[in-house]
Design an enzyme around this catalytic site. Structure first.
Site, mmCIF file in Angstrom:
data_model
loop_
_atom_site.group_PDB
_atom_site.id
_atom_site.type_symbol
_atom_site.label_atom_id
_atom_site.label_comp_id
_atom_site.label_asym_id
_atom_site.label_seq_id
_atom_site.Cartn_x
_atom_site.Cartn_y
_atom_site.Cartn_z
ATOM 1 N N GLU A 9 0.822 -1.224 0.000
ATOM 2 C CA GLU A 9 0.000 0.000 0.000
ATOM 3 C C GLU A 9 0.850 1.265 0.000
ATOM 4 O O GLU A 9 0.604 2.197 -0.745
ATOM 5 C CB GLU A 9 -0.909 0.021 1.239
ATOM 6 C CG GLU A 9 -2.190 -0.755 1.092
ATOM 7 C CD GLU A 9 -3.050 -0.626 2.336
ATOM 8 O OE1 GLU A 9 -3.271 0.515 2.788
ATOM 9 O OE2 GLU A 9 -3.495 -1.656 2.849
ATOM 10 N N ASP A 82 -2.155 -4.076 3.592
ATOM 11 C CA ASP A 82 -2.219 -4.194 5.054
ATOM 12 C C ASP A 82 -3.063 -5.395 5.502
ATOM 13 O O ASP A 82 -4.028 -5.777 4.827
ATOM 14 C CB ASP A 82 -2.799 -2.906 5.658
ATOM 15 C CG ASP A 82 -1.782 -1.774 5.664
ATOM 16 O OD1 ASP A 82 -0.608 -2.042 5.344
ATOM 17 O OD2 ASP A 82 -2.145 -0.624 5.984
ATOM 18 N N GLU A 86 -9.643 -3.511 5.450
ATOM 19 C CA GLU A 86 -9.397 -2.476 4.435
ATOM 20 C C GLU A 86 -8.318 -2.935 3.456
ATOM 21 O O GLU A 86 -8.424 -2.763 2.248
ATOM 22 C CB GLU A 86 -8.970 -1.178 5.128
ATOM 23 C CG GLU A 86 -9.258 0.083 4.354
ATOM 24 C CD GLU A 86 -10.735 0.442 4.303
ATOM 25 O OE1 GLU A 86 -11.130 1.077 3.313
ATOM 26 O OE2 GLU A 86 -11.480 0.079 5.231
ATOM 27 N N ARG A 302 -3.380 -1.309 13.704
ATOM 28 C CA ARG A 302 -4.852 -1.337 13.818
ATOM 29 C C ARG A 302 -5.285 -2.715 14.287
ATOM 30 O O ARG A 302 -5.362 -3.648 13.505
ATOM 31 C CB ARG A 302 -5.499 -0.976 12.475
ATOM 32 C CG ARG A 302 -5.244 0.470 12.091
ATOM 33 C CD ARG A 302 -5.891 0.865 10.785
ATOM 34 N NE ARG A 302 -5.582 2.254 10.473
ATOM 35 C CZ ARG A 302 -4.514 2.640 9.795
ATOM 36 N NH1 ARG A 302 -3.663 1.741 9.353
ATOM 37 N NH2 ARG A 302 -4.281 3.925 9.558
ATOM 38 N N HIS A 346 -4.932 -10.075 14.333
ATOM 39 C CA HIS A 346 -3.612 -9.470 14.543
ATOM 40 C C HIS A 346 -3.182 -9.631 15.992
ATOM 41 O O HIS A 346 -3.982 -9.832 16.879
ATOM 42 C CB HIS A 346 -3.648 -7.966 14.241
ATOM 43 C CG HIS A 346 -4.300 -7.652 12.945
ATOM 44 N ND1 HIS A 346 -3.983 -8.305 11.793
ATOM 45 C CD2 HIS A 346 -5.270 -6.761 12.624
ATOM 46 C CE1 HIS A 346 -4.723 -7.829 10.812
ATOM 47 N NE2 HIS A 346 -5.512 -6.898 11.294
#
Length: 694
Positions: A9, A82, A86, A302, A346
């Site tokens: 990204e 990522d 998203e 995030r 995560h």
């Protein structure tokens, strides 16, 4: 040789990852999203089962052209966006825009930009997870529907380009509700009573806090009660009734999630949420560290999980044992309490290598990067360490029928606190431990220390406390907190003074419309339930089209009703008796992005404007002139004298003309009560139904 293409990204990652992978790999960046819904229209085909119409984002054509050239040269394409919802959607959009169907294309993801993590991801390639993509698509479509259906109504109502949002409108309501609570709050008086006692064997006097009587706790509500208790005690003998010694364990903190990092950075570093996210992004993407080249210092930023990989956990424990001692290593790790749904894809936010201490990288980082990295490093190290242990002493003291208490503690084993302490930990260590106090200790009264207090209203939200509330209510996700608050500030629905968030007049107007016309959109339970549905889509348990099909018709029906009903409350230009000093016309009230102002109706020939001072029909308690509604420089409302600066009267609460019958001072509106502005007076009465409520 085979040629592999890795698409990430951010351009900041390109150099770092290229260094890890070598000459057979080309690494290029998409610079975030390449396709989105069009800005000029809603972009959702309601007639054809809510199919989204995606277009190339303006300015991304050149990037896509470059990517297509690289794709042609490559034998295999890895999409390394990522590791979240998203990022998954960006990978899918890239595969669509670059027509990668049928090509040798795989999705890889890594939680940290380190050589081990990147190389390990190449050994575990997978297909794009369409469940995650659909969860992101649904969120985007729902947000677009709310924005494009409701915003035009706000535009018509308030005459400016305002906006509504699915999460933003709920956040605004939460702030407005707190403001209402604060405005309605009436302070109540209470007193504290301390006895300063001289104890045999102690140099310093002992401070014992009043607890109650032999039957339990007692509250002191006025001076008369405090005086009566002191009079009764003065003739009594103070004696130690009980001394309890014990131990208190304070558990190590959890490693950071996105929201807890935002909250802690706000409290300890005074960082706005947006700044925390920006700097964390830099630390994640890679920093040029002297002697090591460009390295990603932290894991992905995030996340709402506190999970730590087995490898990182083992490394941390080994580091702690070597540098602090075996006794400092946690025997068991604190786990997250149940509650809102946790996305466990995560790890928590942690240093990519615990051996890379803040001191090692300090010279390579900016001041703010260093402070945030140090906070993350310390919190992670602390989370793998043993609990802190306090030695506690509680003394119960009697004086006739009344009871006083002394509580003291000291740290007997620092544990995690040798690395990381918060404000609360520091408060815990303020007391001095009593050494020689036992039940035979003789006590004599030195003095009393009585103090008057008033209960305090709920605190105004700060960015940190708003994030905490949104998380507790299950509204939004880690990636949405920062943009939500940024949007509310950017629209001037709220303003920030010191750390506190205040609602502006504009924010109040928008919130009122949303509450009246779209109650479900601003209902926290509805929004939290929608988040839960989005999570279920991501897990493949719910069809995304079903969610949109159920949402759209109800919203459209509410919009149709609001279009009819909002016509009658449309704000018209109000003619005032203020004469334009440039052309002589009577000025009118206009509504701008910062609230009301006076403008000449002769625009554009005459462009004269003035601040709008709305008289509330109450004389100034200081000078007798009119009290008007004013605003601070940032837009927070207050009531002041029209004769300012000659007269300095001001009140955050709305004054009334009636004087206080008890003390003669001025009174203010407090919810459904009228109260004396002097909390020490304490006079209140119910507000009459016919009183002005504007």
């Amino acid at each position: 040789m085979a040629k592999y293409l890795v698409i990430v990204e951010s351009p900041a990652k390109v150099k770092t990852i290229k260094k890890f992978l070598g000459k057979n790999y080309e690494v290029v960046a998409s610079n975030g999203h390449v396709r989105d819904l069009p800005k000029s229209q809603m972009g959702i085909d309601v007639e054809h089962d809510y199919e989204p119409k995606y277009i190339t984002i303006r300015g991304k054509g050149d990037i896509l052209a470059k990517l297509r050239k690289e794709v042609k040269k490559a034998d295999k394409v890895y999409l390394a966006t990522d590791p979240d919802r998203e990022g998954e959607a960006i990978s899918w959009h890239l595969s669509q825009a670059l027509k990668l169907d049928g090509k040798n294309v795989r999705r890889i993801s890594f939680n940290e930009i380190t050589q081990n993590a990147v190389k390990a991801s190449l050994k575990q390639p997978r297909d794009i997870d369409m469940n995650l993509v659909n969860a992101q698509q649904t969120r985007r479509i729902l947000d677009r529907i709310v924005g494009y259906k409701i915003s035009p109504l706000l535009w018509a109502k308030v005459k400016r380009g305002l906006s509504a949002g699915r999460v933003q409108s709920v956040a605004l309501r939460i702030i407005c509700d707190r403001e209402d609570e604060i405005n309605a709050f009436i302070p109540e008086e209470y007193w504290t009573l301390d006895a300063k006692l001289k104890a045999d064997g102690e140099k310093k006097p002992l401070t014992a806090k009043f607890h109650g009587d032999e039957n339990g706790k007692l509250a002191i509500t006025c001076r008369e009660e405090a005086d009566r208790i002191m009079d009764e005690i003065r003739g009594e003998r103070f004696e130690v009734l009980e001394v309890k010694k014990g131990e208190r364990v304070k558990k190590a903190p959890l490693p950071f999630t996105t929201s807890t990092l935002q909250q802690e950075a706000s409290k300890t570093l005074n960082f706005p949420i947006s700044k925390t996210m920006r700097i964390a992004q830099q630390l994640y993407e890679g920093v040029d560290v002297k002697g090591q080249g460009t390295v990603g210092l932290i894991t992905y930023l995030r996340t709402d999980s506190v999970r730590i990989s087995d490898e990182a956990d083992a490394d941390a424990r080994a580091y702690i044992a070597q540098n602090y001692g075996e006794e400092f290593v946690a025997t068991q790790t604190v786990t997250q309490k149940g509650g809102a749904k946790i996305q466990d894809a995560h790890e928590a936010i942690r240093p990519s290598d615990i051996a890379r201490t803040p001191a090692v990288v300090k010279e390579s980082l900016s001041r703010d990067q260093f402070r945030l990295y140090q906070l993350i490093w310390k919190r992670f190290a602390a989370s793998r360490m043993a609990s802190a242990i306090y030695e506690t002493t509680n003394v119960k003291i009697g004086a006739g029928k009344y009871r006083f208490g002394v509580a003291a503690s000291k740290v007997s084993f620092e544990g995690f606190m040798s690395v990381y302490t918060s404000e609360d930990d520091e408060k815990d260590t303020n007391n001095v431990l009593l050494k020689g106090i036992d039940e035979d200790t003789k006590l004599t009264l030195d003095t009393f220390d009585e103090k008057q207090h008033f209960t305090q209203p709920p605190a105004h939200y700060t960015e940190a406390s708003l994030v905490k509330t949104l998380e507790e209510l299950g509204i939004g996700r880690p990636s949405t907190y920062s943009p939500t608050i940024t949007t509310l500030l950017g629209r001037r629905y709220i303003v920030k003074e010191a750390k506190n968030l205040y609602v502006t007049e504009l924010g109040e107007v928008v919130n009122q419309i949303m509450k009246e016309s779209f109650p479900s959109i601003v209902d926290e339970h509805f929004t939290a339930n929608m988040e839960s549905l989005l999570d279920s889509i991501g897990e493949g348990a719910v069809n995304w089209k079903t969610v949109v099909r159920n949402f759209y018709p109800d919203l459209e029906a509410a919009v149709e009703v609001a279009e009819k009903e909002l016509q009658k409350v449309k704000i018209e230009d109000e003619v005032t008796d203020v004469v334009c000093d440039q052309c002589g016309r009577n000025m009118v009230v206009k509504y701008g992005p910062h609230g009301k102002f006076l403008a000449c109706p002769g625009f554009p020939e005459c462009r004269n404007t003035k601040p709008y001072l709305e008289k509330i029909g109450v004389p100034c308690p200081k000078c007798g002139k009119d009290v008007v509604l004013r605003k601070t420089k940032k837009g927070r409302k207050y009531f002041g004298c029209e004769n300012n600066p000659e007269c300095d009267f001001m009140s955050w609460s709305r004054p009334v003309a009636e004087k206080c019958p008890k003390c003669g001072g001025y009174m203010v509106v407090k919810g459904n009560k009228i109260a004396c502005a002097d909390a020490g007076c304490g006079y209140t009465r119910d507000r009459k139904a016919d009183e002005d409520t504007k």
